[in-house]
Design a protein around this motif. Structure first.
Motif, PDB file in Angstrom:
ATOM      1  N   THR A 188     -82.039 -46.791  33.711  1.00  0.00           N
ATOM      2  CA  THR A 188     -82.842 -47.643  34.584  1.00  0.00           C
ATOM      3  C   THR A 188     -84.273 -47.590  34.078  1.00  0.00           C
ATOM      4  N   SER A 201     -83.683 -42.655  30.498  1.00  0.00           N
ATOM      5  CA  SER A 201     -83.179 -43.344  31.682  1.00  0.00           C
ATOM      6  C   SER A 201     -82.580 -44.701  31.335  1.00  0.00           C
ATOM      7  N   CYS A 241     -86.105 -37.200  42.196  1.00  0.00           N
ATOM      8  CA  CYS A 241     -87.471 -37.478  41.728  1.00  0.00           C
ATOM      9  C   CYS A 241     -87.779 -36.686  40.463  1.00  0.00           C
ATOM     10  N   PHE A 281     -87.682 -47.702  34.427  1.00  0.00           N
ATOM     11  CA  PHE A 281     -88.795 -47.734  35.362  1.00  0.00           C
ATOM     12  C   PHE A 281     -90.063 -48.169  34.639  1.00  0.00           C
ATOM     13  N   ILE A 320     -92.583 -45.287  38.331  1.00  0.00           N
ATOM     14  CA  ILE A 320     -92.335 -43.849  38.184  1.00  0.00           C
ATOM     15  C   ILE A 320     -93.474 -43.047  38.803  1.00  0.00           C
ATOM     16  N   ARG A 364     -86.672 -37.989  32.928  1.00  0.00           N
ATOM     17  CA  ARG A 364     -86.021 -39.011  32.109  1.00  0.00           C
ATOM     18  C   ARG A 364     -87.020 -40.070  31.654  1.00  0.00           C
ATOM     19  N   TYR A 365     -88.094 -40.259  32.404  1.00  0.00           N
ATOM     20  CA  TYR A 365     -89.134 -41.175  31.945  1.00  0.00           C
ATOM     21  C   TYR A 365     -89.888 -40.543  30.771  1.00  0.00           C
ATOM     22  N   SER A 371     -85.733 -38.174  37.571  1.00  0.00           N
ATOM     23  CA  SER A 371     -86.277 -39.474  37.175  1.00  0.00           C
ATOM     24  C   SER A 371     -87.556 -39.317  36.363  1.00  0.00           C
TER      25      SER A 371
END
Length: 346
Positions: A239, A237, A225, A241, A246, A231-232, A228
């Protein structure tokens, strides 16, 4: 609700993220910051959404007291207002002193500041901000809080919250339906604070296993978490999101923290001394607008991003400490005095 010191750490880092965002307003710094993170885009503005989630999480306990009749809705609204407004007033007074050329402009906008309507899209730009870079957040937070207080004094509370969250997502994703200024304020707060409220409800009503195996699994989830979310922010990222995905990931992290589910949250929840720093996060967040406004006159000086960062952060912390320890207590004493005098008259 027990003390969650890990969330206090998060508040500190979110304040720093907002200041990093505003460093990018100075000439040449945006590209350097992106190069530092090795990306072509950053999303430090997203710290505000996470502030809303945390605010909604801690608001739940107070809403529950309203629902049970332990606290009057009007008393909670008053308490919220007088917790938020002093830092805004302090910054406003400093602006009047530091920027005399815009004194009349600031004074004419004071009613928006005093009523905290700066997060409702009422104004020509920045959702009607007065001191800039912060007061729209306070306005949106306050009026969303009032909205949820009204909902929690009625029946079918969570259904209403869910419907409002869904509508706010639709409006945010299809932003041609309303003026752009609206999306700087209340529509950003409804979904995020609602998610925080629901997270607190789930935290209160579920039990997580405390075995070594489960704590190891939860530790991995906490780390995922955190990564992620980072990285947002840095847009690294692979991936992609969406904003609401997110936010759910971050809300899940808050849920894990609330139970000290993994070893990471358990460790940070034991560091109680962080509260001596975190209590300045809100006034620092608001007061950094003062050096920001003053420094924008010299935004092309060629300073490094780190120099701009500390040039914003250092005075913001000093002003935040002054507001917290001196201005706010004095302001509240004056308010209590007038309340007592009014009660004597009645």
């Amino acid at each position: 609700m027990k003390k969650l010191y890990a969330i206090e750490f998060i508040r500190i880092w979110l304040t720093i993220a907002v200041i990093i965002l505003h460093v990018t307003f100075f000439g040449g710094t945006k590209e350097k910051i992106q190069n530092f993170f090795g990306v072509k885009e950053t999303a430090f503005y997203f710290a505000v959404e996470l502030f809303f989630i945390i605010g909604g999480f801690f608001l739940y306990k107070k809403l529950k007291q309203v629902r049970q009749g332990e606290v009057k809705p009007t008393d909670l609204i008053k308490k919220t207002y007088f917790r938020l407004f002093p830092a805004l007033l302090f910054s406003f007074i400093l602006l009047i002193i530091c920027v005399p050329t815009k004194r009349f402009e600031f004074l004419s906008a004071f009613p928006r500041l005093a009523t905290l309507t700066t997060g409702l899209g009422l104004g020509p730009k920045h959702a009607g901000e007065v001191i800039s870079w912060g007061d729209w957040y306070v306005g949106a937070y306050f009026w969303t809080t009032c909205l949820f207080i009204g909902l929690f004094s009625k029946s079918k509370t969570f259904l209403s919250v869910g419907i409002l969250m869904y509508l706010s997502i639709l409006l945010k994703m299809h932003n041609t339906l309303l003026p752009k200024q609206i999306f700087q304020g209340i529509t950003r707060s409804i979904y995020s604070m609602g998610l925080g409220v629901i997270t607190a409800y789930l935290s209160e009503n579920i039990t997580l296993s405390k075995t070594k195996t489960s704590k190891t699994i939860f530790s991995v989830l906490e780390l995922l978490c955190i990564i992620s979310t980072y990285r947002y922010f840095a847009k690294t990222s692979h991936t992609k999101f969406t904003f609401w995905e997110i936010e759910i990931i971050f809300a899940f992290l808050v849920l894990l923290i609330s139970h000290s589910a993994g070893y990471i949250s358990e460790f940070f929840n034991k560091i109680e001394k962080v509260q001596y720093i975190s209590r300045y996060s809100y006034p620092t967040f608001i007061c950094h607008a003062i050096p920001m406004i003053l420094m924008l006159k010299y935004k092309n000086t060629g300073l490094s991003p780190i120099a701009y960062f500390f040039a914003l952060l250092t005075p913001a912390i000093i002003l935040g400490m002054i507001e917290y320890h001196f201005f706010e207590p004095y302001f509240k004493k004056i308010i209590k005095y007038f309340i007592r005098e009014k009660e004597k008259e009645n």
